[in-house]
Write a protein that holds these residues in place. Structure first.
Motif, PDB file in Angstrom:
ATOM      1  N   ILE A 196       6.371 -84.733  -6.368  1.00  0.00           N
ATOM      2  CA  ILE A 196       5.258 -84.532  -5.446  1.00  0.00           C
ATOM      3  C   ILE A 196       5.300 -85.539  -4.307  1.00  0.00           C
ATOM      4  CG2 ILE A 196       3.522 -85.961  -6.610  1.00  0.00           C
ATOM      5  CD1 ILE A 196       3.057 -82.506  -4.919  1.00  0.00           C
ATOM      6  N   LEU A 197       5.745 -86.783  -4.588  1.00  0.00           N
ATOM      7  CA  LEU A 197       5.857 -87.771  -3.514  1.00  0.00           C
ATOM      8  C   LEU A 197       6.879 -87.343  -2.470  1.00  0.00           C
ATOM      9  CD1 LEU A 197       5.703 -91.218  -5.366  1.00  0.00           C
ATOM     10  CD2 LEU A 197       4.146 -90.399  -3.593  1.00  0.00           C
ATOM     11  N   SER A 198       8.042 -86.923  -2.928  1.00  0.00           N
ATOM     12  CA  SER A 198       9.086 -86.523  -1.992  1.00  0.00           C
ATOM     13  C   SER A 198       8.688 -85.258  -1.239  1.00  0.00           C
ATOM     14  CB  SER A 198      10.418 -86.317  -2.724  1.00  0.00           C
ATOM     15  OG  SER A 198      10.309 -85.326  -3.709  1.00  0.00           O
ATOM     16  N   ALA A 199       8.024 -84.341  -1.925  1.00  0.00           N
ATOM     17  CA  ALA A 199       7.572 -83.118  -1.264  1.00  0.00           C
ATOM     18  C   ALA A 199       6.560 -83.425  -0.172  1.00  0.00           C
ATOM     19  CB  ALA A 199       6.972 -82.159  -2.294  1.00  0.00           C
ATOM     20  N   ARG A 200       5.663 -84.354  -0.445  1.00  0.00           N
ATOM     21  CA  ARG A 200       4.657 -84.716   0.559  1.00  0.00           C
ATOM     22  C   ARG A 200       5.296 -85.405   1.751  1.00  0.00           C
ATOM     23  NH1 ARG A 200      -0.737 -87.441  -1.444  1.00  0.00           N
ATOM     24  NH2 ARG A 200      -1.201 -86.920   0.731  1.00  0.00           N
ATOM     25  N   VAL A 201       6.267 -86.274   1.504  1.00  0.00           N
ATOM     26  CA  VAL A 201       6.951 -86.938   2.621  1.00  0.00           C
ATOM     27  C   VAL A 201       7.678 -85.905   3.478  1.00  0.00           C
ATOM     28  CG1 VAL A 201       8.775 -88.551   3.260  1.00  0.00           C
ATOM     29  CG2 VAL A 201       7.175 -89.151   1.437  1.00  0.00           C
ATOM     30  N   ALA A 202       8.354 -84.964   2.824  1.00  0.00           N
ATOM     31  CA  ALA A 202       9.080 -83.929   3.561  1.00  0.00           C
ATOM     32  C   ALA A 202       8.119 -83.114   4.419  1.00  0.00           C
ATOM     33  CB  ALA A 202       9.838 -83.024   2.596  1.00  0.00           C
ATOM     34  N   ARG A 203       6.973 -82.749   3.872  1.00  0.00           N
ATOM     35  CA  ARG A 203       6.009 -81.924   4.586  1.00  0.00           C
ATOM     36  C   ARG A 203       5.256 -82.720   5.650  1.00  0.00           C
ATOM     37  NH1 ARG A 203       2.688 -77.767   3.111  1.00  0.00           N
ATOM     38  NH2 ARG A 203       4.636 -76.721   2.543  1.00  0.00           N
TER      39      ARG A 203
ATOM     40  N   ALA B 123      11.901 -80.093  -4.369  1.00  0.00           N
ATOM     41  CA  ALA B 123      11.817 -81.290  -5.200  1.00  0.00           C
ATOM     42  C   ALA B 123      11.871 -80.848  -6.656  1.00  0.00           C
ATOM     43  CB  ALA B 123      10.525 -82.046  -4.911  1.00  0.00           C
ATOM     44  N   VAL B 124      13.032 -81.004  -7.279  1.00  0.00           N
ATOM     45  CA  VAL B 124      13.239 -80.444  -8.620  1.00  0.00           C
ATOM     46  C   VAL B 124      13.849 -81.475  -9.564  1.00  0.00           C
ATOM     47  CG1 VAL B 124      13.368 -78.039  -7.913  1.00  0.00           C
ATOM     48  CG2 VAL B 124      15.422 -79.429  -7.807  1.00  0.00           C
ATOM     49  N   SER B 125      13.462 -82.739  -9.404  1.00  0.00           N
ATOM     50  CA  SER B 125      13.940 -83.774 -10.313  1.00  0.00           C
ATOM     51  C   SER B 125      13.187 -83.666 -11.632  1.00  0.00           C
ATOM     52  CB  SER B 125      13.733 -85.163  -9.696  1.00  0.00           C
ATOM     53  OG  SER B 125      12.377 -85.547  -9.768  1.00  0.00           O
ATOM     54  N   SER B 126      13.437 -84.591 -12.549  1.00  0.00           N
ATOM     55  CA  SER B 126      12.801 -84.537 -13.866  1.00  0.00           C
ATOM     56  C   SER B 126      11.438 -85.220 -13.902  1.00  0.00           C
ATOM     57  CB  SER B 126      13.712 -85.193 -14.910  1.00  0.00           C
ATOM     58  OG  SER B 126      13.958 -86.552 -14.556  1.00  0.00           O
ATOM     59  N   GLY B 127      10.973 -85.757 -12.769  1.00  0.00           N
ATOM     60  CA  GLY B 127       9.699 -86.474 -12.745  1.00  0.00           C
ATOM     61  C   GLY B 127       8.672 -85.837 -11.828  1.00  0.00           C
ATOM     62  N   ASP B 128       7.497 -85.529 -12.373  1.00  0.00           N
ATOM     63  CA  ASP B 128       6.430 -84.933 -11.560  1.00  0.00           C
ATOM     64  C   ASP B 128       6.069 -85.805 -10.367  1.00  0.00           C
ATOM     65  OD1 ASP B 128       6.358 -82.899 -13.370  1.00  0.00           O
ATOM     66  OD2 ASP B 128       4.273 -83.173 -13.957  1.00  0.00           O
ATOM     67  N   ASN B 129       5.883 -87.110 -10.618  1.00  0.00           N
ATOM     68  CA  ASN B 129       5.440 -88.001  -9.541  1.00  0.00           C
ATOM     69  C   ASN B 129       6.473 -88.079  -8.420  1.00  0.00           C
ATOM     70  OD1 ASN B 129       3.033 -88.601 -10.848  1.00  0.00           O
ATOM     71  ND2 ASN B 129       3.881 -90.380 -11.896  1.00  0.00           N
TER      72      ASN B 129
ATOM     73  N   GLN C 151       8.955 -76.976   6.989  1.00  0.00           N
ATOM     74  CA  GLN C 151       8.064 -75.828   6.887  1.00  0.00           C
ATOM     75  C   GLN C 151       7.912 -75.305   5.469  1.00  0.00           C
ATOM     76  OE1 GLN C 151       9.210 -72.506   9.327  1.00  0.00           O
ATOM     77  NE2 GLN C 151       7.257 -71.445   9.066  1.00  0.00           N
ATOM     78  N   HIS C 152       9.022 -75.161   4.758  1.00  0.00           N
ATOM     79  CA  HIS C 152       8.980 -74.597   3.407  1.00  0.00           C
ATOM     80  C   HIS C 152       9.315 -75.679   2.387  1.00  0.00           C
ATOM     81  CE1 HIS C 152       8.552 -70.628   5.076  1.00  0.00           C
ATOM     82  NE2 HIS C 152       9.593 -70.841   5.849  1.00  0.00           N
ATOM     83  N   VAL C 153       8.306 -76.075   1.616  1.00  0.00           N
ATOM     84  CA  VAL C 153       8.450 -77.141   0.632  1.00  0.00           C
ATOM     85  C   VAL C 153       7.928 -76.639  -0.704  1.00  0.00           C
ATOM     86  CG1 VAL C 153       7.727 -79.466  -0.031  1.00  0.00           C
ATOM     87  CG2 VAL C 153       8.210 -78.952   2.371  1.00  0.00           C
ATOM     88  N   VAL C 154       8.665 -76.917  -1.776  1.00  0.00           N
ATOM     89  CA  VAL C 154       8.207 -76.544  -3.106  1.00  0.00           C
ATOM     90  C   VAL C 154       8.545 -77.672  -4.076  1.00  0.00           C
ATOM     91  CG1 VAL C 154      10.342 -75.333  -3.703  1.00  0.00           C
ATOM     92  CG2 VAL C 154       8.215 -74.731  -4.875  1.00  0.00           C
TER      93      VAL C 154
END
Length: 222
Positions: A80-87, A71-77, A93-96
Motif C-alpha cells: 500500500i505504501l508503494s502504491a500510494r507513492v506511485a499514485r 504492488a504484489v510483494s508479500s507485505g500488505d504495508n 494512472q492505473h495502480v493496484v
C-alpha cells in the motif's frame, strides 16, 4: 505502455512475463536480487533491487513514465505504501495493490487504490485491473464471489439504454455518476458520454463485463 511491478515472487514474476509477452515494457522491483531468477533468461525488462516505496528505486524502475503500477510483494504495508507513492507522487494512472488482510480493503479503496485479495486472485484479473481503462474493480465481498465494478461508458454504448448493457453483461447497475453527481438509474435510463456506472456482478461475469463494455453493441435501437 511501461509497467512497474513491485515484488518478484510467483505473482509478480508471472505478471511481468505476461505483460512483456503482450508487448509492454516492464520493470520489476524486489529487495532480493535472487528473486529475479523467477523471471527466466528471456525476460528483457529492468530488474531493480531495492524497496518498492523508495523514491529513487521507483525512478530507477521508470515509474515517472509508467502507465501502470502493480504492488504484489508479500507485505500488505509495503504494497500500500508503494502504491500510494506511485499514485500520489508520480501520478501513475492505473495502480493496484495485492493484499493479504481482506479487512483492510475498504480502507485502501478510500485512498483510491484498487485492492485485490489473495483468495479470489488470479493473474488475469490483476492484469485486467492494470490495463483496462474502462472497467475496474471497486470492492469484493469476503467470499470473493460478488463484487462491485466501475464502468466508464464507452462510445458504442452512448445513446443506448442501461437495460441493454445489463442484459448483455449480466451485471446489475447499482448507481450512476453523471456530471459528478450519483443517481439511482432505472431500466429506461439512457447512457450518456462521460457516465460512470457502478455495477454488481459475480466473479464468473467479470470477463463478460469487460468484453461487453469494450465492444460496441450489435444492432438494436438506440
Amino acid at each position: 505502455m511501461h509497467v512497474v511491478v513491485m515484488g518478484c515472487g510467483r505473482v509478480g514474476s508471472a505478471i511481468a512475463r505476461r505483460l512483456e509477452e503482450v508487448g509492454h515494457s516492464v520493470a520489476v522491483i524486489d529487495q532480493d536480487p535472487g528473486a529475479f531468477r523467477r523471471l527466466g533468461p528471456d525476460f528483457a525488462g529492468r530488474q531493480v533491487t531495492g524497496l518498492g516505496f523508495d523514491r529513487q528505486t521507483l525512478l530507477d524502475a521508470g515509474v515517472d513514465t509508467a502507465g501502470a503500477f502493480a504492488a504484489v510483494s508479500s507485505g500488505d504495508n509495503s504494497n500500500i505504501l508503494s502504491a500510494r507513492v506511485a499514485r500520489e507522487t508520480f501520478g501513475v494512472q492505473h495502480v493496484v495493490a495485492r493484499i493479504y488482510d481482506s479487512k483492510r480493503a475498504e480502507v485502501y479503496e478510500r485512498m483510491g487504490i484498487p485492492s485485490v485479495a489473495t483468495v479470489p486472485w488470479t493473474v488475469n484479473r490483476l492484469l485486467r485491473e492494470l490495463l483496462s481503462v474502462k472497467v475496474s474493480e471497486l470492492w469484493r465481498e469476503p467470499t470473493g464471489k460478488v463484487l462491485l465494478m466501475r464502468i466508464t461508458v464507452t462510445e458504442g454504448w452512448v445513446g443506448r439504454k442501461l437495460a441493454d448493457l445489463e442484459s448483455a453483461s449480466g451485471a446489475r447497475a447499482a448507481w450512476l455518476v453523471r456530471f459528478g453527481e450519483a443517481v439511482l438509474p432505472t431500466a429506461s435510463t439512457v447512457l450518456q458520454d462521460g457516465d460512470q456506472l457502478v455495477v454488481a456482478a459475480t466473479d464468473e461475469l467479470t470477463s463478460r463485463v469487460h468484453e461487453v463494455v469494450e465492444q460496441a453493441p450489435e444492432g438494436g435501437q438506440r
